[in-house]
Design a protein around this motif. Sequence first.
Motif, mmCIF file in Angstrom:
data_model
loop_
_atom_site.group_PDB
_atom_site.id
_atom_site.type_symbol
_atom_site.label_atom_id
_atom_site.label_comp_id
_atom_site.label_asym_id
_atom_site.label_seq_id
_atom_site.Cartn_x
_atom_site.Cartn_y
_atom_site.Cartn_z
ATOM 1 N N VAL A 181 -5.162 9.793 -12.143
ATOM 2 C CA VAL A 181 -6.057 9.666 -13.288
ATOM 3 C C VAL A 181 -6.781 10.991 -13.490
ATOM 4 O O VAL A 181 -7.015 11.734 -12.534
ATOM 5 N N PRO A 182 -7.139 11.311 -14.751
ATOM 6 C CA PRO A 182 -7.930 12.529 -14.984
ATOM 7 C C PRO A 182 -9.306 12.394 -14.356
ATOM 8 O O PRO A 182 -9.925 11.328 -14.396
ATOM 9 N N GLY A 183 -9.788 13.476 -13.749
ATOM 10 C CA GLY A 183 -11.124 13.463 -13.177
ATOM 11 C C GLY A 183 -12.181 13.813 -14.211
ATOM 12 O O GLY A 183 -11.911 14.568 -15.151
ATOM 13 N N GLU A 184 -13.364 13.242 -14.073
ATOM 14 C CA GLU A 184 -14.455 13.601 -14.979
ATOM 15 C C GLU A 184 -14.812 15.068 -14.762
ATOM 16 O O GLU A 184 -15.015 15.518 -13.643
ATOM 17 N N GLY A 185 -14.867 15.818 -15.839
ATOM 18 C CA GLY A 185 -15.160 17.241 -15.744
ATOM 19 C C GLY A 185 -13.940 18.088 -15.450
ATOM 20 O O GLY A 185 -14.059 19.293 -15.251
ATOM 21 N N GLY A 186 -12.757 17.473 -15.437
ATOM 22 C CA GLY A 186 -11.528 18.231 -15.229
ATOM 23 C C GLY A 186 -10.831 17.848 -13.935
ATOM 24 O O GLY A 186 -11.340 17.084 -13.119
ATOM 25 N N GLY A 187 -9.666 18.402 -13.775
ATOM 26 C CA GLY A 187 -8.899 18.134 -12.572
ATOM 27 C C GLY A 187 -8.233 16.771 -12.583
ATOM 28 O O GLY A 187 -8.179 16.083 -13.601
ATOM 29 N N THR A 188 -7.748 16.381 -11.422
ATOM 30 C CA THR A 188 -6.972 15.149 -11.284
ATOM 31 C C THR A 188 -7.406 14.403 -10.030
ATOM 32 O O THR A 188 -7.759 15.017 -9.021
ATOM 33 N N ILE A 189 -7.371 13.085 -10.099
ATOM 34 C CA ILE A 189 -7.634 12.233 -8.940
ATOM 35 C C ILE A 189 -6.366 11.448 -8.613
ATOM 36 O O ILE A 189 -5.815 10.777 -9.488
ATOM 37 N N ALA A 190 -5.902 11.561 -7.388
ATOM 38 C CA ALA A 190 -4.837 10.699 -6.880
ATOM 39 C C ALA A 190 -5.523 9.584 -6.096
ATOM 40 O O ALA A 190 -6.227 9.850 -5.119
ATOM 41 N N ARG A 191 -5.324 8.346 -6.538
ATOM 42 C CA ARG A 191 -6.045 7.206 -5.942
ATOM 43 C C ARG A 191 -5.058 6.248 -5.271
ATOM 44 O O ARG A 191 -4.167 5.713 -5.930
ATOM 45 N N VAL A 192 -5.231 6.073 -3.974
ATOM 46 C CA VAL A 192 -4.403 5.152 -3.207
ATOM 47 C C VAL A 192 -5.277 3.989 -2.743
ATOM 48 O O VAL A 192 -6.350 4.201 -2.163
ATOM 49 N N ARG A 193 -4.811 2.754 -3.003
ATOM 50 C CA ARG A 193 -5.504 1.559 -2.519
ATOM 51 C C ARG A 193 -4.556 0.803 -1.597
ATOM 52 O O ARG A 193 -3.420 0.521 -1.956
ATOM 53 N N LEU A 194 -5.054 0.499 -0.393
ATOM 54 C CA LEU A 194 -4.249 -0.200 0.606
ATOM 55 C C LEU A 194 -5.016 -1.408 1.128
ATOM 56 O O LEU A 194 -6.236 -1.328 1.331
ATOM 57 N N PRO A 195 -4.326 -2.527 1.344
ATOM 58 C CA PRO A 195 -5.023 -3.715 1.840
ATOM 59 C C PRO A 195 -5.487 -3.522 3.275
ATOM 60 O O PRO A 195 -4.749 -3.039 4.131
ATOM 61 N N GLU A 196 -6.738 -3.926 3.520
ATOM 62 C CA GLU A 196 -7.285 -3.828 4.862
ATOM 63 C C GLU A 196 -6.678 -4.919 5.745
ATOM 64 O O GLU A 196 -6.411 -6.034 5.288
ATOM 65 N N VAL A 197 -6.475 -4.578 6.998
ATOM 66 C CA VAL A 197 -5.934 -5.524 7.965
ATOM 67 C C VAL A 197 -7.023 -5.849 8.976
ATOM 68 O O VAL A 197 -7.618 -4.943 9.566
ATOM 69 N N ILE A 198 -7.281 -7.127 9.171
ATOM 70 C CA ILE A 198 -8.255 -7.569 10.171
ATOM 71 C C ILE A 198 -7.467 -8.250 11.268
ATOM 72 O O ILE A 198 -6.968 -9.362 11.115
ATOM 73 N N ASP A 199 -7.315 -7.550 12.384
ATOM 74 C CA ASP A 199 -6.495 -8.049 13.486
ATOM 75 C C ASP A 199 -7.116 -7.565 14.785
ATOM 76 O O ASP A 199 -6.842 -6.454 15.246
ATOM 77 N N ALA A 200 -7.964 -8.381 15.338
ATOM 78 C CA ALA A 200 -8.718 -7.960 16.516
ATOM 79 C C ALA A 200 -7.811 -7.681 17.714
ATOM 80 O O ALA A 200 -8.166 -6.950 18.618
ATOM 81 N N ASP A 201 -6.611 -8.266 17.710
ATOM 82 C CA ASP A 201 -5.720 -8.098 18.852
ATOM 83 C C ASP A 201 -4.769 -6.927 18.724
ATOM 84 O O ASP A 201 -3.970 -6.654 19.604
ATOM 85 N N SER A 202 -4.794 -6.234 17.549
ATOM 86 C CA SER A 202 -3.836 -5.163 17.325
ATOM 87 C C SER A 202 -4.219 -3.918 18.111
ATOM 88 O O SER A 202 -5.384 -3.651 18.360
ATOM 89 N N ASN A 203 -3.225 -3.174 18.531
ATOM 90 C CA ASN A 203 -3.442 -1.892 19.195
ATOM 91 C C ASN A 203 -3.439 -0.808 18.147
ATOM 92 O O ASN A 203 -2.418 -0.218 17.835
ATOM 93 N N CYS A 204 -4.613 -0.532 17.581
ATOM 94 C CA CYS A 204 -4.698 0.395 16.460
ATOM 95 C C CYS A 204 -4.626 1.829 16.939
ATOM 96 O O CYS A 204 -5.228 2.189 17.952
ATOM 97 N N ARG A 205 -3.886 2.661 16.226
ATOM 98 C CA ARG A 205 -3.783 4.070 16.548
ATOM 99 C C ARG A 205 -5.120 4.767 16.324
ATOM 100 O O ARG A 205 -5.865 4.421 15.467
#
Length: 205
Positions: A181-205
Amino acid sequence: PLGAIALQADILSRLCPEKTQDEIQVIHEEVNRLRRMVNRIGDFLREPTGEPSPLRVETEIRRIIDRTFPTAILEVSTEVPLSQIRMDPDHFRSVFENLLRNAEESLQSKDQKSLEPVRVKVTRQRGWVTIEIRDMGEGLEQKDINRLFDPFYTTKTKGFGIGLSIARRFVEAAGGTLELVPGEGGGTIARVRLPEVIDADSNCR
């Protein structure tokens, strides 16, 4: 075929006189360019899901910035540090290295002394983690934004026009979205949305 061409070019380098070496070097360079293109196409055709695992978003983003893009400024909201998503680690790195590289390259056609550096903002809201990469470069025309995710379409003089296609493919395979999307005042924004994972037992990096 590319290996055979490269081998024959090596033989020519040894057998041909000095005055022909520049032309032979062109063969080497173009063979290497074709190899890179083939590798990128392989990435696009590869199974996009990969081997997902829980990843701490802040940790992974900091690692990429510190290693490859040290001039970028990272801003992380207070809700993010423990947030994790599920995605193939190599795909995550590929996506954000590509987006950060695009942002930094967009500054090259302007006087960088008068520009703000690339900024990366990470936020969390309602089960989603959002990563925005903002540059103050030349920006993009709407007609280009609509096509930049098409394979082999590019506005660059160099490049294959497939990096953003691969990035979106990997992000969508992880259940997320990627937009420019165009950024306010110029430039560009690349926007990534990812679903959060709630997993207390996971071995997160």
